[in-house]
Scaffold this motif. Structure first.
Motif, PDB file in Angstrom:
ATOM      1  N   ASN A  17       0.841  -1.321  -0.040  1.00 52.79           N
ATOM      2  CA  ASN A  17      -0.139  -0.001  -0.042  1.00 52.79           C
ATOM      3  C   ASN A  17       0.918   1.245   0.058  1.00 52.79           C
ATOM      4  O   ASN A  17       0.329   2.146  -0.645  1.00 52.79           O
ATOM      5  CB  ASN A  17      -0.760  -0.018   1.116  1.00 52.79           C
ATOM      6  N   LYS A  20       2.208   1.702  -3.534  1.00 55.51           N
ATOM      7  CA  LYS A  20       1.182   2.404  -4.402  1.00 55.51           C
ATOM      8  C   LYS A  20       0.958   3.667  -4.168  1.00 55.51           C
ATOM      9  O   LYS A  20       0.986   4.571  -5.185  1.00 55.51           O
ATOM     10  CB  LYS A  20      -0.174   1.422  -4.025  1.00 55.51           C
ATOM     11  N   TYR A  21       1.035   4.316  -3.199  1.00 52.24           N
ATOM     12  CA  TYR A  21       1.034   5.726  -2.749  1.00 52.24           C
ATOM     13  C   TYR A  21       2.086   6.308  -3.341  1.00 52.24           C
ATOM     14  O   TYR A  21       2.057   7.664  -3.714  1.00 52.24           O
ATOM     15  CB  TYR A  21       0.701   6.113  -1.243  1.00 52.24           C
ATOM     16  N   LEU A  83      -3.880  -0.483   7.330  1.00 47.23           N
ATOM     17  CA  LEU A  83      -2.838  -0.764   6.409  1.00 47.23           C
ATOM     18  C   LEU A  83      -2.980   0.624   5.312  1.00 47.23           C
ATOM     19  O   LEU A  83      -2.907   0.507   4.126  1.00 47.23           O
ATOM     20  CB  LEU A  83      -3.070  -2.038   5.534  1.00 47.23           C
ATOM     21  N   ASP A  84      -2.966   1.759   6.128  1.00 46.19           N
ATOM     22  CA  ASP A  84      -3.078   2.950   5.592  1.00 46.19           C
ATOM     23  C   ASP A  84      -1.653   3.171   4.939  1.00 46.19           C
ATOM     24  O   ASP A  84      -0.945   4.082   5.435  1.00 46.19           O
ATOM     25  CB  ASP A  84      -3.657   4.090   6.248  1.00 46.19           C
ATOM     26  N   GLY A  85      -1.368   3.100   3.492  1.00 39.98           N
ATOM     27  CA  GLY A  85      -0.181   3.269   2.904  1.00 39.98           C
ATOM     28  C   GLY A  85       0.055   4.807   2.748  1.00 39.98           C
ATOM     29  O   GLY A  85       1.454   5.252   3.144  1.00 39.98           O
ATOM     30  N   LYS A  86      -0.847   5.827   2.631  1.00 37.41           N
ATOM     31  CA  LYS A  86      -0.431   7.282   2.516  1.00 37.41           C
ATOM     32  C   LYS A  86      -0.187   7.575   3.761  1.00 37.41           C
ATOM     33  O   LYS A  86       0.597   8.577   4.063  1.00 37.41           O
ATOM     34  CB  LYS A  86      -1.925   7.915   2.291  1.00 37.41           C
TER      35      LYS A  86
END
Length: 98
Positions: A17, A20-21, A83-86
């Protein structure tokens, strides 16, 4: 940048994640995920180490295993749990700029 957790499973999802960010935001970060037991194999190739919040009790010992040049960051449970990639990347950026 290396992200570690106990077995490497949850960090693998988080790292995906984050990648991706990073791609979307145009940042130039290489993000890898490994288990805590593999840390020694990667310490010479990283600038930052992000540690899963569930390893808080081992944080100081983990930090002692990496060169002084490596920024060691304890991830926050709020973004890690979902799981907040940002959130993770922005935390990383703040720490690297501090």
């Amino acid at each position: 940048m290396l992200l570690i957790c106990g077995s490497g499973a949850s960090s693998g999802f988080m790292a995906a994640n984050m990648r991706k960010y990073v791609k979307k935001a145009g940042y130039d970060y290489k993000i890898q995920a490994r288990s805590e037991s593999e840390l020694g194999d990667y310490v010479d190739d990283i600038d930052a180490l992000m540690v899963g919040p569930h390893l808080k009790a081992e944080f100081e010992a983990l930090a002692a295993r990496v060169p002084e040049k490596v920024k060691v960051i304890l991830m926050h449970p709020d973004y890690y749990a979902i799981l907040d990639g940002k959130g993770a990347v922005e935390h990383l950026r703040q720490e690297l700029e501090a």
